[in-house]
Design an enzyme around this catalytic site. Structure first.
Site, PDB file in Angstrom:
ATOM      1  N   ASP A   1      47.382  44.327  45.912  1.00  0.00           N
ATOM      2  CA  ASP A   1      48.268  43.442  45.149  1.00  0.00           C
ATOM      3  C   ASP A   1      49.438  42.905  45.974  1.00  0.00           C
ATOM      4  OD1 ASP A   1      46.651  43.948  42.934  1.00  0.00           O
ATOM      5  OD2 ASP A   1      47.839  45.695  42.364  1.00  0.00           O
TER       6      ASP A   1
ATOM      7  N   LYS B   1      47.441  38.611  48.458  1.00  0.00           N
ATOM      8  CA  LYS B   1      46.343  38.083  49.289  1.00  0.00           C
ATOM      9  C   LYS B   1      45.775  36.795  48.698  1.00  0.00           C
ATOM     10  CE  LYS B   1      44.202  41.970  48.592  1.00  0.00           C
ATOM     11  NZ  LYS B   1      45.254  42.736  47.911  1.00  0.00           N
TER      12      LYS B   1
ATOM     13  N   GLY C   1      42.089  41.808  41.700  1.00  0.00           N
ATOM     14  CA  GLY C   1      42.652  40.780  40.828  1.00  0.00           C
ATOM     15  C   GLY C   1      43.534  39.923  41.709  1.00  0.00           C
ATOM     16  N   HIS C   2      43.062  38.745  42.049  1.00  0.00           N
ATOM     17  CA  HIS C   2      43.784  37.876  42.983  1.00  0.00           C
ATOM     18  C   HIS C   2      44.333  36.678  42.217  1.00  0.00           C
ATOM     19  CE1 HIS C   2      41.434  39.637  46.661  1.00  0.00           C
ATOM     20  NE2 HIS C   2      42.101  40.538  45.972  1.00  0.00           N
TER      21      HIS C   2
ATOM     22  N   GLN D   1      41.825  44.830  47.833  1.00  0.00           N
ATOM     23  CA  GLN D   1      42.578  46.091  47.912  1.00  0.00           C
ATOM     24  C   GLN D   1      43.508  46.058  49.148  1.00  0.00           C
ATOM     25  OE1 GLN D   1      38.837  46.538  47.252  1.00  0.00           O
ATOM     26  NE2 GLN D   1      39.636  45.967  45.272  1.00  0.00           N
TER      27      GLN D   1
HETATM   28  P1  GDP Z   1      46.499  40.251  45.418  1.00  0.00           P
HETATM   29  O1  GDP Z   1      45.643  41.223  44.689  1.00  0.00           O
HETATM   30  O2  GDP Z   1      46.877  40.743  46.773  1.00  0.00           O
HETATM   31  O3  GDP Z   1      45.917  38.863  45.464  1.00  0.00           O
HETATM   32  O4  GDP Z   1      47.864  40.147  44.596  1.00  0.00           O
HETATM   33  P2  GDP Z   1      47.980  40.019  42.987  1.00  0.00           P
HETATM   34  O5  GDP Z   1      47.586  38.647  42.586  1.00  0.00           O
HETATM   35  O6  GDP Z   1      47.336  41.156  42.316  1.00  0.00           O
HETATM   36  O7  GDP Z   1      49.536  40.257  42.797  1.00  0.00           O
HETATM   37  C1  GDP Z   1      50.484  39.444  43.441  1.00  0.00           C
HETATM   38  C2  GDP Z   1      51.357  38.793  42.349  1.00  0.00           C
HETATM   39  O8  GDP Z   1      52.511  38.250  42.940  1.00  0.00           O
HETATM   40  C3  GDP Z   1      50.681  37.616  41.672  1.00  0.00           C
HETATM   41  O9  GDP Z   1      51.136  37.550  40.352  1.00  0.00           O
HETATM   42  C4  GDP Z   1      51.171  36.403  42.462  1.00  0.00           C
HETATM   43  O10 GDP Z   1      51.171  35.212  41.700  1.00  0.00           O
HETATM   44  C5  GDP Z   1      52.556  36.836  42.785  1.00  0.00           C
HETATM   45  N1  GDP Z   1      53.116  36.326  44.065  1.00  0.00           N
HETATM   46  C6  GDP Z   1      52.490  36.139  45.252  1.00  0.00           C
HETATM   47  N2  GDP Z   1      53.401  35.812  46.208  1.00  0.00           N
HETATM   48  C7  GDP Z   1      54.594  35.786  45.596  1.00  0.00           C
HETATM   49  C8  GDP Z   1      55.934  35.561  46.054  1.00  0.00           C
HETATM   50  O11 GDP Z   1      56.205  35.331  47.228  1.00  0.00           O
HETATM   51  N3  GDP Z   1      56.929  35.662  45.119  1.00  0.00           N
HETATM   52  C9  GDP Z   1      56.678  35.955  43.820  1.00  0.00           C
HETATM   53  N4  GDP Z   1      57.707  36.015  42.981  1.00  0.00           N
HETATM   54  N5  GDP Z   1      55.438  36.169  43.356  1.00  0.00           N
HETATM   55  C10 GDP Z   1      54.422  36.113  44.240  1.00  0.00           C
HETATM   56  P1  IMO Z   2      43.492  43.821  44.831  1.00  0.00           P
HETATM   57  O1  IMO Z   2      42.374  43.183  45.608  1.00  0.00           O
HETATM   58  C1  IMO Z   2      45.548  47.477  43.637  1.00  0.00           C
HETATM   59  C2  IMO Z   2      43.088  51.024  43.033  1.00  0.00           C
HETATM   60  C3  IMO Z   2      42.996  51.562  41.609  1.00  0.00           C
HETATM   61  C4  IMO Z   2      42.835  53.050  41.910  1.00  0.00           C
HETATM   62  C5  IMO Z   2      41.950  53.054  43.146  1.00  0.00           C
HETATM   63  C6  IMO Z   2      40.464  53.243  42.850  1.00  0.00           C
HETATM   64  O2  IMO Z   2      43.868  43.078  43.612  1.00  0.00           O
HETATM   65  O3  IMO Z   2      44.641  44.139  45.738  1.00  0.00           O
HETATM   66  P2  IMO Z   2      38.609  51.606  41.870  1.00  0.00           P
HETATM   67  O4  IMO Z   2      38.547  50.864  40.569  1.00  0.00           O
HETATM   68  O5  IMO Z   2      38.560  50.719  43.071  1.00  0.00           O
HETATM   69  O6  IMO Z   2      37.619  52.721  41.962  1.00  0.00           O
HETATM   70  O7  IMO Z   2      40.054  52.317  41.850  1.00  0.00           O
HETATM   71  O8  IMO Z   2      42.160  51.794  43.767  1.00  0.00           O
HETATM   72  N1  IMO Z   2      42.711  49.598  43.181  1.00  0.00           N
HETATM   73  C7  IMO Z   2      43.599  48.618  43.378  1.00  0.00           C
HETATM   74  N2  IMO Z   2      44.947  48.652  43.388  1.00  0.00           N
HETATM   75  N3  IMO Z   2      44.898  46.314  43.886  1.00  0.00           N
HETATM   76  C8  IMO Z   2      43.546  46.282  43.902  1.00  0.00           C
HETATM   77  O9  IMO Z   2      42.850  45.192  44.280  1.00  0.00           O
HETATM   78  C9  IMO Z   2      42.839  47.457  43.591  1.00  0.00           C
HETATM   79  N4  IMO Z   2      41.529  47.763  43.495  1.00  0.00           N
HETATM   80  C10 IMO Z   2      41.470  49.080  43.256  1.00  0.00           C
HETATM   81  O10 IMO Z   2      44.160  51.289  40.882  1.00  0.00           O
HETATM   82  O11 IMO Z   2      44.070  53.603  42.276  1.00  0.00           O
HETATM   83 MG    MG Z   3      45.570  42.227  42.859  1.00  0.00          MG
END
Ligand code: GDP
Ligand code: IMO
Ligand code: MG
Length: 432
Positions: free
Chosen positions: A13, A16, A40-41, A226
């Site tokens: 999270d 990416k 979850g991207h 991840q």
């Molecule tokens: P990922 O799994 O690495 O793609 O990240 P996620 O989407 O799960 O979580 C990142 C969250 O931060 C998302 O809600 C993005 O829209 C948000 N985000 C990404 N870059 C920035 C930033 O520079 N500032 C803020 N405020 N939000 C950001």
């Molecule tokens: P993105 O790509 C954050 C974590 C789960 C748990 C562990 C194992 O959005 O960064 P799983 O369902 O993979 O067997 O869970 O890994 N986990 C993540 N945490 N971002 C993710 O993906 C994750 N995918 C799995 O919360 O701790």
């Molecule tokens: Mg994510």
């Protein structure tokens, strides 16, 4: 042209999805190579949010090809829904924009049932998985009993393999975990329907497909899911995911050699978050952590769970740089650190009076360390609208300077908001 890998440098999270979407504008191809719908991207375009779980984060650029490679475990029901969602939003008009490898692993409903049953069984010791069936699906792949995407299109093979797989799973579900199993006849029927929906996206050899782009000087992004600390071998085992999340996995998951990679960009937030159980040395189980969670909207994009929040951990970041061979870094969510009197950074751990500057490989040890926090002056200004690094407040600049002196790869991108335009390039390495 060799490829660009984008990987998470923390516990997932990191942002990416946002970064890959920004890179994808100038790319020909984006490849997902590991993980599954546990990812979850989040992409924000003109204020509109799209959350992707399986479809690569290049899909909002109609000219960018997207590939799901063999290393991914594909929840086919989830994928069909995701395809419908992006289509309803006006994307993926041409089905040839998305290719799913015939050699990718099918993630089926019984994997989710087993994931849930195992977590329930572990009770207090649970991993805190996303419940998406990831572990059981990778287990099947490793134990050579998985169904593959190609099997969807061979009704007799599908039926036979499902019967065998469900026989074993139902035995486990019913007798070991005392829960309901799956009906093979109903699932076969559902999957034949799913096969019709996914047929337009079928690709027998995505490795060859990606190889051609690389050979013809195409720009290819490998999108990690991840983060380093969730890697099955190198993360805080067993509180990890079931795939290899480090950059090397781009090669094994796609079917390409390491010489095809040029750049490994590590994505990290200006603070740290973790979802699920397991050690988290810089965790702030207090008001500051709650402030970061509220302002950073730190709730899971896949499960909605609140993310645990803490200060930036440079010990873990340096470890991530090493095990990934990162060549540069993208610092995300710097805007969320605005509004603190002082900002903490962990540059070492304390273990029984001993100072550690390298991450201890043992999870038990990691759970016993105390973070050594250095305090830097905070800044109050809203930085989310700035367009140049020079416009950053002096304390934010000093924060970045501090990071530079404690890590040995350059920070080349700073993100100050979720939107594409809220991206500051320190060096436009991507254009070169
Ligand atoms: P990922 O799994 O690495 O793609 O990240 P996620 O989407 O799960 O979580 C990142 C969250 O931060 C998302 O809600 C993005 O829209 C948000 N985000 C990404 N870059 C920035 C930033 O520079 N500032 C803020 N405020 N939000 C950001
Ligand atoms: P993105 O790509 C954050 C974590 C789960 C748990 C562990 C194992 O959005 O960064 P799983 O369902 O993979 O067997 O869970 O890994 N986990 C993540 N945490 N971002 C993710 O993906 C994750 N995918 C799995 O919360 O701790
Ligand atoms: Mg994510």
């Amino acid at each position: 042209m060799p490829g660009f890998v984008v990987v998470g440098a923390q516990w997932g999270d990191e942002g990416k999805g946002k970064l890959v979407d920004v890179f994808a504008e100038k790319s020909d191809l984006v490849v997902r190579y590991q993980g599954g719908a546990n990812a979850g991207h989040t992409l924000v375009v003109n204020g509109k949010k799209t959350v992707l779980h399986l479809i690569p984060s290049g899909i909002l650029h109609p000219k960018t090809q997207c590939v799901i490679a063999p290393g991914v475990v594909v929840d086919v029901f989830g994928l069909v829904n995701e395809i419908k969602m992006v289509k309803a939003n006006g994307y993926l008009r041409d089905p040839s924009q998305l290719k799913v490898s015939d050699n990718a692993t099918l993630l089926l409903p019984y994997h989710k049932l087993l994931d849930a049953a195992r977590e329930k069984d572990l009770a207090e010791g649970k991993i805190g998985t996303t419940g998406k069936g990831i572990g059981p699906a990778y287990e099947d792949r490793a134990s050579r009993r998985a169904l593959l995407m190609a099997d969807l299109f061979e009704p007799e093979t599908l039926k036979a393999k499902l019967e065998f797989a469900i026989g074993e799973k139902n035995h486990l579900l019913k007798n070991m975990y005392q829960t309901e199993g799956t009906d093979p006849v109903a699932l076969t029927q559902e999957l034949l329907e799913i096969a019709r929906e996914l047929a337009p996206y079928r690709c027998d050899d995505t490795s060859l497909f990606v190889d051609k782009y690389l050979k013809e000087n195409g720009r290819v992004i490998f999108e990690g899911a991840q983060g380093a600390m969730l890697d099955n071998f190198h993360g805080s085992y067993p509180f990890v995911t079931s795939s290899s999340t480090v950059a090397g996995s781009a090669c094994t998951g796609t079917g390409l050699g390491p010489s095809r990679i040029k750049t490994v960009t590590g994505v990290f937030k200006a603070y740290t978050t973790r979802v699920g159980t397991g050690p988290f040395p810089t965790e702030l189980d207090n008001e500051i952590g709650a402030k970061i969670r509220a302002e950073g909207h730190e709730f899971g994009a896949t499960t909605g769970r609140p993310r645990r929040c803490g200060w930036l951990d440079l010990v873990a970041l340096r470890y991530a740089i090493r095990i990934n061979g990162m060549t540069n870094l993208a610092l995300m969510k710097l805007d969320i650190l605005s509004g603190h009197d002082h900002v903490g950074i962990c540059n070492a751990y304390n273990l029984n009076g001993q100072t550690l500057t390298e991450l201890p490989p043992s999870t038990q040890t990691l759970s016993r360390v105390e973070p050594v926090i250095e305090w830097l002056p905070g800044w109050k200004e809203d930085i989310s609208q700035i367009t140049e690094m020079t416009q950053l407040p002096p304390a934010a600049k000093a924060y970045i300077e501090y990071l530079k002196t404690h890590i040995d790869v350059p920070i080349e991108i700073v993100s100050v908001g979720p939107g594409r335009e809220q991206t500051l390039w320190i060096r436009p390495f991507f254009e070169g």
